[in-house]
Design a protein around this motif. Structure first.
Motif, PDB file in Angstrom:
ATOM      1  N   GLY A  35      39.445  44.574  73.975  1.00  0.00           N
ATOM      2  CA  GLY A  35      39.171  44.278  72.583  1.00  0.00           C
ATOM      3  C   GLY A  35      38.324  43.041  72.405  1.00  0.00           C
ATOM      4  N   ASP A  36      38.305  42.549  71.177  1.00  0.00           N
ATOM      5  CA  ASP A  36      37.469  41.411  70.794  1.00  0.00           C
ATOM      6  C   ASP A  36      38.257  40.122  71.005  1.00  0.00           C
ATOM      7  OD1 ASP A  36      35.599  39.748  69.764  1.00  0.00           O
ATOM      8  OD2 ASP A  36      35.809  40.413  67.688  1.00  0.00           O
ATOM      9  N   GLU A  71      34.976  46.974  66.138  1.00  0.00           N
ATOM     10  CA  GLU A  71      36.354  47.412  65.895  1.00  0.00           C
ATOM     11  C   GLU A  71      36.541  48.897  66.100  1.00  0.00           C
ATOM     12  OE1 GLU A  71      39.332  47.521  62.036  1.00  0.00           O
ATOM     13  OE2 GLU A  71      38.044  45.794  62.326  1.00  0.00           O
ATOM     14  N   HIS A  75      38.701  51.392  68.833  1.00  0.00           N
ATOM     15  CA  HIS A  75      39.564  52.533  68.486  1.00  0.00           C
ATOM     16  C   HIS A  75      39.192  53.767  69.296  1.00  0.00           C
ATOM     17  CE1 HIS A  75      40.983  56.040  66.249  1.00  0.00           C
ATOM     18  NE2 HIS A  75      41.883  55.243  65.663  1.00  0.00           N
ATOM     19  N   ARG A 305      44.836  41.792  62.453  1.00  0.00           N
ATOM     20  CA  ARG A 305      44.428  42.048  63.830  1.00  0.00           C
ATOM     21  C   ARG A 305      45.553  41.548  64.718  1.00  0.00           C
ATOM     22  NH1 ARG A 305      38.734  43.146  64.217  1.00  0.00           N
ATOM     23  NH2 ARG A 305      39.010  43.485  66.443  1.00  0.00           N
TER      24      ARG A 305
END
Length: 424
Positions: A35-36, A71, A75, A305
């Motif tokens: 992820g980020d 984002e 997913h 988040r």
């Protein structure tokens, strides 16, 4: 006697096998986060609350970040990987609470309710309750929130009419038109590229639903789409060019009088002088988003988040230790030093207005307790089919804008999307 010896031998072998699998500094468990994360946890930093800090506390665990900043790519890619038995699995996935229902549908996430309940009461109660609920499904907890994206209404003081900051949707449209006509600049600006267009519409829908005495989704969709159409067509008909960065840049450069955007814009405003933007914090009022009716109670509309653990992780105990750290006060402190990230823990309130992200009234109100504090509304509710409904709604919004479809017809199709995906 022989049978007892066999049992003892089996116990010794079992114990030896368990010890062999227990991670050590010499033979550490390798955990991956997808992820980020790099934007928040710099790989090279050794400050308190960073991943290097975690690894110094837990030398038996090594952490690797698989970076992905989009984002929706997070997913799609994580869903695909986690459904593939042959794929190398990430241990922890960064995700909003809205994804939990989709990921738990195929048992992809590790249930953590019993583990969470063993944490200290002080630790458990420190999370904002609505955010914990957002990571739950069927009375089971599957993740923890870390960050809160709080939506603000930004307004240029010098461009507002005598009535001041708009407090209702009708006033928002009227103020936007006033600014555009009198000053010749964009009345209002907001992120609208890609799924942000859906997010903007969905926020308007929640405002309309909150303004109703009895819930009527058809009526709410009709009104929300009318307002949505006016705000998009009168301000940014070329909506697909306005991502978050473009929208905040246009506002800070003085080309718009109003803005609906995330809390990080306040931090960026504090840097305007350094980078040459003409609009500074002293020029801007920050308020809650407008309501549907004058009598409505103010609300905070948020996006979460956080992190969830892959149900197929090879190191569940260590993954839970990392999950706890990622959402800890220790990590909050590091994030707060970045000035614009709001944590999902109440204890962030102790920083008061000492950090720019905590300065605006809506940010402080989110952490307040008592009847005077505004309600917290999660715009990204975790419901089955949320992602599919969002994608289908986005396509409908684009089609409706292009073909000038009547709001009543759009609303009917919105209900069909919601009912169809909910029944799958």
């Amino acid at each position: 006697m022989k049978f007892i010896k066999i049992l003892i031998l089996a116990a010794i072998l079992s114990l030896a096998a368990a010890c062999a699998k227990t991670p050590t500094p010499e033979n550490p468990a390798l955990l991956t986060i997808f992820g980020d994360v790099n934007r928040v946890f710099s790989e090279n930093s050794k400050d308190l609350g960073t991943l290097n800090d975690f690894m110094s506390i837990h030398p038996e665990i090594k952490v690797k970040v698989i970076p992905e900043y989009d984002e929706w790519q997070i997913h799609e890619k994580s869903m695909k990987i986690m459904k593939d038995p042959a794929a190398e699995q990430p241990d922890i996935i960064e995700m909003p609470g809205s994804w939990v229902a989709d990921f738990t549908h195929d048992n992809l996430l590790l249930p953590i309710g019993s583990w969470f309940n063993k944490l200290s009461p002080t630790d458990r109660s420190d999370y904002l309750k609505p955010l914990i609920a957002g990571y739950s499904k069927d009375d089971e907890l599957y993740g923890l929130p870390a960050l809160v994206g709080l939506q603000y209404l930004y307004a240029r003081k010098d461009l507002l009419p005598e009535s001041g900051v708009p407090h209702t949707l009708d006033e928002l449209i009227a103020t936007s038109r006033f600014i555009k006509e009198k000053f010749g600049i964009q009345g209002i600006i907001f992120p609208s590229k890609g799924l942000n267009l859906y997010k903007f519409y969905y926020t308007l829908l929640q405002i309309e639903l909150h303004g109703q005495k009895s819930a009527n989704r058809l009526e709410a969709h009709t009104s929300a789409y009318k307002n949505f159409t006016i705000l998009v067509r009168e301000n940014q008909p070329d909506y697909d060019k306005y991502d978050h960065t473009t929208a905040e840049g246009e506002f800070r450069s003085g080309r718009a009088g109003l803005s609906i955007n995330g809390n990080y814009v306040w931090f960026l405003l504090s840097q305007s002088a350094e980078v040459g933007f003409p609009v500074h914090p002293k020029d801007v009022l920050v308020d809650f988003l407008p309501v549907a009716n004058e009598s409505d109670r103010k609300q905070n509309y948020i996006w979460t988040r956080g992190y969830a653990v892959n149900n197929r992780t090879k190191h569940p105990e260590q993954a839970l230790q990392l999950l706890k750290f990622l959402t800890s006060q220790r990590s909050d402190f590091y994030r707060l030093k970045n000035k614009y990230i709001l944590p999902a823990r109440k204890s962030a309130a102790v920083y008061g207005a000492n950090l720019p992200a905590m300065s605006p009234k809506p940010a402080q109100a989110m952490y307040e307790q008592g009847e005077q504090a505004p309600e917290i509304v999660k715009v990204n509710q975790s419901t089955p089919g949320w992602y599919g409904a969002a994608s289908a709604t986005l396509e409908l919004l684009k089609e409706s804008l292009a073909k000038d479809i009547a709001p009543e017809s759009v609303a009917e199709r919105m209900i069909q999307i919601e009912n169809g995906l909910a029944n799958k």
